[in-house]
Design an enzyme around this catalytic site. Structure first.
Site, short mmCIF file in Angstrom:
data_model
loop_
_atom_site.label_atom_id
_atom_site.label_comp_id
_atom_site.label_asym_id
_atom_site.label_seq_id
_atom_site.Cartn_x
_atom_site.Cartn_y
_atom_site.Cartn_z
N CYS A 253 0.82 -1.21 0.00
CA CYS A 253 0.00 0.00 0.00
C CYS A 253 0.86 1.26 0.00
CB CYS A 253 -0.92 -0.04 1.22
SG CYS A 253 -1.78 1.49 1.57
N CYS B 77 0.00 3.84 2.69
CA CYS B 77 0.44 3.34 4.00
C CYS B 77 1.91 3.70 4.23
CB CYS B 77 0.27 1.83 4.09
SG CYS B 77 -1.44 1.26 3.95
#
Length: 182
Positions: free
Chosen positions: A106, A109
């Site tokens: 991600c 993230c």
């Protein structure tokens, strides 16, 4: 280990040196740059330097300089929580607990990871911080209806009090945490 982004500002000449040209023509250039004005968005450029002003006003400033970011492995002092340790570390904890739901693939993230690490140091002794890899522990995110990552949840005395979804500014995270400190 977690990934963080290290960014440096380069002068305009570095714009050419950072390209991967398929031929000697400048029109076939491909470049990824991050403009400070874009809030960290990665911008794919495929124009010659003289046409950068036609992309959009924010990107036009790239002619004066480029910010190049590269991923780098960093260590974190934030403990890992998983499906089997969730109850003992989060639900049975005294005081506020912040859990960062993330995955290694991600991009957002990875963008927010350095902020979470800073906050963990800033709130040492006041808030417990944990990271939960949603790929390794899918049961807990499902239980709390985590549909997007990064998602940061704040628990107080085992009860979910707040959820922040997406890569948000540090000030947003700080104000959410401060609401639950006594």
């Amino acid at each position: 280990m977690a990934a963080a982004f290290i960014c440096t500002s380069l002068p305009p000449l570095s714009l050419r040196s950072e390209t991967k040209a398929a031929s000697s023509s400048l029109s076939s250039r491909r470049l990824f740059a991050v403009s400070p004005e874009s809030g960290g968005l990665r911008i794919r450029l495929s124009q010659s330097p003289s046409s950068l002003t036609s992309i959009q006003p924010r990107v036009s400033r790239l002619r004066r300089g480029v910010v190049v970011c590269e991923a780098q492995e960093t260590t974190t002092d934030i403990s890992i929580v998983n499906d089997s340790t969730w109850d003992s570390l989060v639900l049975e904890a005294d005081g506020p607990v912040l859990v960062d739901f993330w995955a290694p693939w991600c991009g957002p993230c990875k963008m927010i990871d350095p902020l979470v690490n800073e906050l963990a140091q800033q709130y040492t002794g006041k808030v417990k911080f944990y990271k939960l890899n949603t790929d390794d522990s899918p049961s807990t995110p499902s239980k709390y209806n985590v549909r997007s990552i990064p998602t940061i949840m704040i628990f107080v005395d085992g009860e979910k009090k707040d959820a922040i979804i997406g890569a948000v500014p540090k000030s947003t995270l700080t104000s959410s945490i401060d609401k639950f400190l006594q």
